[in-house]
Motif scaffolding. Sequence first.
Motif, PDB file in Angstrom:
ATOM      1  N   GLN A 193       0.821  -1.218   0.000  1.00  0.00           N
ATOM      2  CA  GLN A 193       0.000   0.000   0.000  1.00  0.00           C
ATOM      3  C   GLN A 193       0.859   1.275   0.000  1.00  0.00           C
ATOM      4  OE1 GLN A 193      -3.450   0.226  -0.269  1.00  0.00           O
ATOM      5  NE2 GLN A 193      -3.337  -1.967  -0.685  1.00  0.00           N
ATOM      6  N   ARG A 194       1.966   1.210  -0.706  1.00  0.00           N
ATOM      7  CA  ARG A 194       2.804   2.406  -0.832  1.00  0.00           C
ATOM      8  C   ARG A 194       2.073   3.486  -1.615  1.00  0.00           C
ATOM      9  NH1 ARG A 194       8.380   0.772  -3.420  1.00  0.00           N
ATOM     10  NH2 ARG A 194       8.385   3.047  -3.736  1.00  0.00           N
ATOM     11  N   ASP A 195       2.378   4.715  -1.293  1.00  0.00           N
ATOM     12  CA  ASP A 195       1.789   5.847  -1.998  1.00  0.00           C
ATOM     13  C   ASP A 195       2.253   5.807  -3.451  1.00  0.00           C
ATOM     14  OD1 ASP A 195       0.920   8.246  -3.005  1.00  0.00           O
ATOM     15  OD2 ASP A 195       1.712   9.469  -1.365  1.00  0.00           O
ATOM     16  N   PRO A 196       1.318   5.750  -4.424  1.00  0.00           N
ATOM     17  CA  PRO A 196       1.719   5.699  -5.839  1.00  0.00           C
ATOM     18  C   PRO A 196       2.639   6.848  -6.250  1.00  0.00           C
ATOM     19  CG  PRO A 196      -0.615   5.221  -5.610  1.00  0.00           C
ATOM     20  CD  PRO A 196      -0.136   5.659  -4.264  1.00  0.00           C
ATOM     21  N   ALA A 197       2.529   7.969  -5.553  1.00  0.00           N
ATOM     22  CA  ALA A 197       3.356   9.130  -5.916  1.00  0.00           C
ATOM     23  C   ALA A 197       4.831   8.883  -5.644  1.00  0.00           C
ATOM     24  CB  ALA A 197       2.878  10.364  -5.154  1.00  0.00           C
ATOM     25  N   THR A 198       5.132   7.900  -4.806  1.00  0.00           N
ATOM     26  CA  THR A 198       6.529   7.627  -4.452  1.00  0.00           C
ATOM     27  C   THR A 198       7.158   6.557  -5.337  1.00  0.00           C
ATOM     28  OG1 THR A 198       5.952   5.899  -2.841  1.00  0.00           O
ATOM     29  CG2 THR A 198       5.975   8.183  -2.053  1.00  0.00           C
ATOM     30  N   LEU A 199       6.388   6.007  -6.276  1.00  0.00           N
ATOM     31  CA  LEU A 199       6.892   4.910  -7.098  1.00  0.00           C
ATOM     32  C   LEU A 199       7.732   5.439  -8.257  1.00  0.00           C
ATOM     33  CD1 LEU A 199       3.717   2.617  -7.357  1.00  0.00           C
ATOM     34  CD2 LEU A 199       5.537   2.575  -5.645  1.00  0.00           C
ATOM     35  N   THR A 200       8.731   4.655  -8.619  1.00  0.00           N
ATOM     36  CA  THR A 200       9.538   4.978  -9.788  1.00  0.00           C
ATOM     37  C   THR A 200       8.797   4.530 -11.043  1.00  0.00           C
ATOM     38  OG1 THR A 200      10.675   2.850  -9.807  1.00  0.00           O
ATOM     39  CG2 THR A 200      11.617   4.596  -8.420  1.00  0.00           C
ATOM     40  N   ALA A 201       9.320   4.911 -12.183  1.00  0.00           N
ATOM     41  CA  ALA A 201       8.688   4.538 -13.449  1.00  0.00           C
ATOM     42  C   ALA A 201       8.656   3.021 -13.613  1.00  0.00           C
ATOM     43  CB  ALA A 201       9.436   5.190 -14.614  1.00  0.00           C
ATOM     44  N   ASP A 202       9.746   2.345 -13.243  1.00  0.00           N
ATOM     45  CA  ASP A 202       9.775   0.880 -13.350  1.00  0.00           C
ATOM     46  C   ASP A 202       8.752   0.240 -12.420  1.00  0.00           C
ATOM     47  OD1 ASP A 202      11.702   0.826 -15.291  1.00  0.00           O
ATOM     48  OD2 ASP A 202      13.383   0.578 -13.876  1.00  0.00           O
ATOM     49  N   GLU A 203       8.627   0.771 -11.212  1.00  0.00           N
ATOM     50  CA  GLU A 203       7.669   0.211 -10.254  1.00  0.00           C
ATOM     51  C   GLU A 203       6.237   0.426 -10.733  1.00  0.00           C
ATOM     52  OE1 GLU A 203      10.094   0.581  -6.021  1.00  0.00           O
ATOM     53  OE2 GLU A 203       8.991   2.319  -6.785  1.00  0.00           O
ATOM     54  N   ILE A 204       5.985   1.586 -11.327  1.00  0.00           N
ATOM     55  CA  ILE A 204       4.646   1.845 -11.866  1.00  0.00           C
ATOM     56  C   ILE A 204       4.316   0.841 -12.968  1.00  0.00           C
ATOM     57  CG2 ILE A 204       3.253   3.485 -13.190  1.00  0.00           C
ATOM     58  CD1 ILE A 204       4.675   5.733 -11.671  1.00  0.00           C
ATOM     59  N   ARG A 205       5.294   0.574 -13.832  1.00  0.00           N
ATOM     60  CA  ARG A 205       5.081  -0.385 -14.922  1.00  0.00           C
ATOM     61  C   ARG A 205       4.827  -1.792 -14.370  1.00  0.00           C
ATOM     62  NH1 ARG A 205       8.957   1.102 -17.372  1.00  0.00           N
ATOM     63  NH2 ARG A 205       7.977   2.488 -18.889  1.00  0.00           N
ATOM     64  N   GLN A 206       5.543  -2.150 -13.319  1.00  0.00           N
ATOM     65  CA  GLN A 206       5.354  -3.474 -12.708  1.00  0.00           C
ATOM     66  C   GLN A 206       3.939  -3.623 -12.141  1.00  0.00           C
ATOM     67  OE1 GLN A 206       8.523  -3.342  -9.882  1.00  0.00           O
ATOM     68  NE2 GLN A 206      10.102  -3.971 -11.344  1.00  0.00           N
ATOM     69  N   VAL A 207       3.435  -2.548 -11.557  1.00  0.00           N
ATOM     70  CA  VAL A 207       2.084  -2.591 -10.985  1.00  0.00           C
ATOM     71  C   VAL A 207       1.033  -2.632 -12.085  1.00  0.00           C
ATOM     72  CG1 VAL A 207       0.383  -1.307  -9.633  1.00  0.00           C
ATOM     73  CG2 VAL A 207       2.749  -1.465  -8.832  1.00  0.00           C
ATOM     74  N   THR A 208       1.175  -1.783 -13.083  1.00  0.00           N
ATOM     75  CA  THR A 208       0.173  -1.728 -14.152  1.00  0.00           C
ATOM     76  C   THR A 208       0.138  -3.019 -14.957  1.00  0.00           C
ATOM     77  OG1 THR A 208       1.801  -0.621 -15.589  1.00  0.00           O
ATOM     78  CG2 THR A 208       0.263   0.780 -14.359  1.00  0.00           C
ATOM     79  N   ASP A 209       1.291  -3.664 -15.123  1.00  0.00           N
ATOM     80  CA  ASP A 209       1.308  -4.952 -15.829  1.00  0.00           C
ATOM     81  C   ASP A 209       0.459  -5.985 -15.094  1.00  0.00           C
ATOM     82  OD1 ASP A 209       2.926  -3.952 -17.791  1.00  0.00           O
ATOM     83  OD2 ASP A 209       4.789  -4.819 -17.002  1.00  0.00           O
ATOM     84  N   LEU A 210       0.516  -5.964 -13.772  1.00  0.00           N
ATOM     85  CA  LEU A 210      -0.279  -6.908 -12.983  1.00  0.00           C
ATOM     86  C   LEU A 210      -1.762  -6.553 -13.017  1.00  0.00           C
ATOM     87  CD1 LEU A 210       2.056  -7.250  -9.880  1.00  0.00           C
ATOM     88  CD2 LEU A 210       1.527  -9.048 -11.522  1.00  0.00           C
ATOM     89  N   GLN A 211      -2.062  -5.252 -13.031  1.00  0.00           N
ATOM     90  CA  GLN A 211      -3.456  -4.821 -13.021  1.00  0.00           C
ATOM     91  C   GLN A 211      -4.153  -5.087 -14.348  1.00  0.00           C
ATOM     92  OE1 GLN A 211      -2.962  -0.707 -11.794  1.00  0.00           O
ATOM     93  NE2 GLN A 211      -3.597  -1.212  -9.694  1.00  0.00           N
ATOM     94  N   SER A 212      -3.386  -5.252 -15.395  1.00  0.00           N
ATOM     95  CA  SER A 212      -3.970  -5.536 -16.712  1.00  0.00           C
ATOM     96  C   SER A 212      -3.703  -6.986 -17.095  1.00  0.00           C
ATOM     97  CB  SER A 212      -3.383  -4.592 -17.766  1.00  0.00           C
ATOM     98  OG  SER A 212      -1.963  -4.718 -17.801  1.00  0.00           O
ATOM     99  N   SER A 213      -3.977  -7.893 -16.170  1.00  0.00           N
ATOM    100  CA  SER A 213      -3.727  -9.316 -16.402  1.00  0.00           C
ATOM    101  C   SER A 213      -4.539  -9.823 -17.581  1.00  0.00           C
ATOM    102  CB  SER A 213      -4.086 -10.120 -15.146  1.00  0.00           C
ATOM    103  OG  SER A 213      -3.308  -9.687 -14.053  1.00  0.00           O
TER     104      SER A 213
END
Length: 311
Positions: free
Chosen positions: A123-143
């Motif tokens: 539950q990290r604040d999305p604003a603190t994520l790096t570009a790579d971390e954002i991509r890792q999360v979005t890849d999972l959300q678009s399974s």
Amino acid sequence: MNEEQPKIESSAFGGYKRPGIVTLLSIIEFFVAAVWIIISIALIIGMVHSQYNNFMYMAIVAIALGIINFFCGYGLWNLKSYGRTIMLVFSFIGLLGFPFGTIISILLLIYFYKPGIKIIFSQRDPATLTADEIRQVTDLQSSNPLIIGTMVVILMSFAIPIIGIIAAIAIPNFLNARDRARQIRTRMEIQNIAAAVESYKNDHNAYPETLPVQQLQSLLVPKYIDKIYVQDAWKNDFRYIAWKENPESVGPDNYIIASAGKDGVWEENDMKEYTEKVTCSFRNDIVLKNNVLIQQPQGPQMEADPAVQCD
């Protein structure tokens, strides 16, 4: 031209959107929890009616597993860190279930150790994520739906046999407990009728003549007993006979009340032929003579031929 930054999807209630696979796993955990609770209820009913203490321990284990599965499902559904932790524990234990359990557990461990999953459940604040971390999360959300469908098939192919094995153990125990309860109730009803017959003798110096139980009921109720059942717990009619052995008696001085057991088939055509006997089958007759049970169940009971001798 700068590449467009992937955008993290959020749920309607804020926070990260739950990946499809996590949703699927949480539903499965809720389902498994419900199965465990149903099994525990069946075991508790069996314990109450059969008085077998081992049912109590099995019920406690089933309830505990149901609670754990429920919290796992709840944690996954709400993306709580403990949901992921419980799932990891289940997966490590599942490695022992070679071969299918091992394969599924490895896939689950790979999935739940993905960096994106760790981020979502932290539950990290999305604003603190790096570009790579954002991509890792979005890849999972678009399974991919195909991946989710494959997971459903794999998990259900593993879960259904396990549930089948559990049911194969629990259902016979439940049915055995139900018949045991009917057996106990039948014996109690026979003893209740006998108590009323004994009271009748105190007033008349003799037992009632041989009668169908329906007529015996009208003779005894309500003066000697408030209510008697004319059938045993398996819906088979009780049988009552009385006879005179002492020539000086004013009427019948012996009697028998009996149930034909679960199968409704009498072991003796002449009820006077019954002798003292301990039984171990639900199909055995239950026989009371002169206020003493001469043929009655003792110990564990089973679905066996009435002629089988008990150990």
